[in-house]
Scaffold this active site. Structure first.
Site, short mmCIF file in Angstrom:
data_model
loop_
_atom_site.label_atom_id
_atom_site.label_comp_id
_atom_site.label_asym_id
_atom_site.label_seq_id
_atom_site.Cartn_x
_atom_site.Cartn_y
_atom_site.Cartn_z
CG HIS A 1 -1.72 -1.24 1.38
ND1 HIS A 1 -2.83 -1.55 0.65
CD2 HIS A 1 -1.50 -2.30 2.21
CE1 HIS A 1 -3.30 -2.73 1.01
NE2 HIS A 1 -2.51 -3.21 1.95
CB SER B 1 17.01 17.31 -18.72
OG SER B 1 16.29 18.52 -18.72
#
Length: 461
Positions: A174, A300
């Site tokens: 979770h 990038s």
């Protein structure tokens, strides 16, 4: 027809990603389909000649000549068939029908001494040729291209699992800190899943099935011409001679349940890799995994420091596209209005695109796995920052020792709050347990609480 360069293609499959999809060209290109159709027409003609009922006789030399029509099939042959279909030639008007153009091509390939024009495509409908041709290509495409690509990913995962079987790592259920595991064991989970997925793909590829039953699936034309021939047995023998299973009864079309089953298994394999891509992406973002950087690459356009997990992102995108395409194909090609409609014909031309997206995805996942480097220190630091994960071990040992409130005591200590090892030590010192048990509890550490995770990697090498 135009011959576009890579910068003029309408799909990245033949442009930007052509180097990844190139291995599929012999199996899913238009030229490959034309060659497979020629093979079916030639082998069918030879099978007719083997029937006692027909007056057709083809000797060994002529059989060799005829088989050369597909065994030596090249780009010029493909272009000739397309000219017959689209523009016409001096001998034939434009057919506007791809299978009829193939029939004329085979007619031209007949040896001069062989009078067999009328026997080419005898009693067949186009779907008799097409359904067999598609399967003669799809099966090898899976076996020769996609399965080896999946196995390469599996092998890379197996190596990663084996090398890191003992590297402790915080597990998250979770999204929350949970019982520790090892990085190798987590990779081994994907190895096992991928092994089973590959087995399913192989089984489905081996089970492709073809039909040869005429315009409405009744063998009517064949039976009318030669009622004494067992055309059902003939069809079965012919289809099985192509290493395909035989399907009957049918309408004009092969029901394609075999292809739908195959596409479903590919989707299953893709689902495993999508899960892997997303998990590895997360591990990279958490710095559990570093990436080997190519000095010449740009991560990038504005942030020079970045080394992005682009291979896994690219794989995720392509596998998601493949997943959608395969789901669409499996649902669409298994339906046909009454005995036949042609809507499936254009759809089947996109099978190659779906397989191509699979191929790109597999290659990209493999490339990404070759660059990742586990960062053991980051993993250990994260474990040490979450000592509460030994709570499961503590309450289980106390249960063993007869403490009925074990779960509640650990819950009170840990749930919803930060807990240190010192907090656990204080708890241990207050417990009514033997000194041996107290020492066992004090020896617990997050990094050491991995059960038999290392052993679970066995067999993945």
């Amino acid at each position: 027809m135009t011959d576009r360069g890579p910068l003029s293609t309408v799909s990245p499959l033949d442009g930007r990603y052509a180097r990844y999809t190139e291995p599929l060209v012999p199996y899913v290109s238009e030229g490959a389909l034309l060659r497979a159709r020629v093979r079916v027409e030639v082998e069918y003609l030879l099978a007719l000649a083997d029937l006692d009922a027909t007056p057709l006789t083809i000797d060994a030399d002529d059989r060799t000549t005829l088989r050369a029509a597909y065994e030596e099939f090249d780009d010029e042959d493909a272009r000739r068939i397309k000219r017959i279909e689209v523009d016409g030639t001096d001998e034939y008007p434009a057919t506007n029908h791809d299978v009829k153009a193939v029939e004329y091509f085979v007619r031209d390939a007949l040896p001069e001494n062989l009078d067999a024009d009328q026997w080419i495509h005898f009693g067949l409908t186009s779907e008799d040729v097409n359904n067999l041709a598609h399967r003669l290509l799809i099966g090898p495409a899976i076996e020769e291209v996609l399965i080896p690509a999946l196995e390469a990913v599996r092998d890379a995962l197996g190596e990663l699992a084996d090398e890191n079987r003992d590297v402790p790592m915080l597990a998250r259920t979770h999204g929350q800190p949970a019982t520790p595991t090892t990085f190798g064991k987590e990779m081994a989970v994907f190895v096992g899943r991928l092994d089973r997925a590959i087995d399913r793909v192989e089984t489905a590829a081996d089970g492709l099935a073809g039909k040869l039953a005429g315009a409405s699936g009744t063998y009517a034309a064949h039976h009318t011409a030669y009622s004494e021939v067992d055309w059902r047995a003939f069809a079965r023998e012919f289809v099985e001679s192509l290493d395909l299973e035989f399907v009957e009864p049918v309408t004009q079309v092969n029901p394609c349940d075999d292809l739908a089953a195959l596409f479903d298994t590919l989707s299953g394999a893709n689902a495993v890799l999508l899960d892997l891509d997303r998990d590895v992406w997360r591990y990279v973002s958490q710095r559990y995994l570093g990436q080997r950087a190519d000095a010449d690459e740009t991560g990038s356009s504005t942030m020079p420091h970045k080394v992005n997990p682009i291979d896994f992102e690219n794989s995720e995108g392509n596998l998601s596209k493949a997943y959608s395409d395969l789901d669409f194909l499996g649902g669409y090609i298994t339906t046909s209005r009454l005995q036949r409609d042609l809507s499936d014909s254009t759809v089947k031309r996109n099978i190659g695109a779906a397989l191509a997206h699979c191929c790109i995805g597999y290659r990209k996942t493999e490339a990404g796995l070759s660059k990742v480097v586990p960062n053991e220190q980051v993993m250990r630091d994260d474990l040490e920052a979450n000592p509460e994960v030994i709570g499961e071990a503590v309450q289980t040992i106390l249960r063993r020792e007869g403490h009925t409130d074990a779960y509640e005591r650990v819950k009170e200590l840990t749930r919803g709050r930060r807990t240190s090892l010192e907090d656990f030590y204080d708890l241990f010192d207050d417990l009514d347990v033997s000194e041996a048990t107290r020492e066992e509890l004090h020896a617990l550490t997050p990094a050491g609480y991995t059960g038999v995770a290392s052993d679970l990697v066995d067999g993945t090498e």
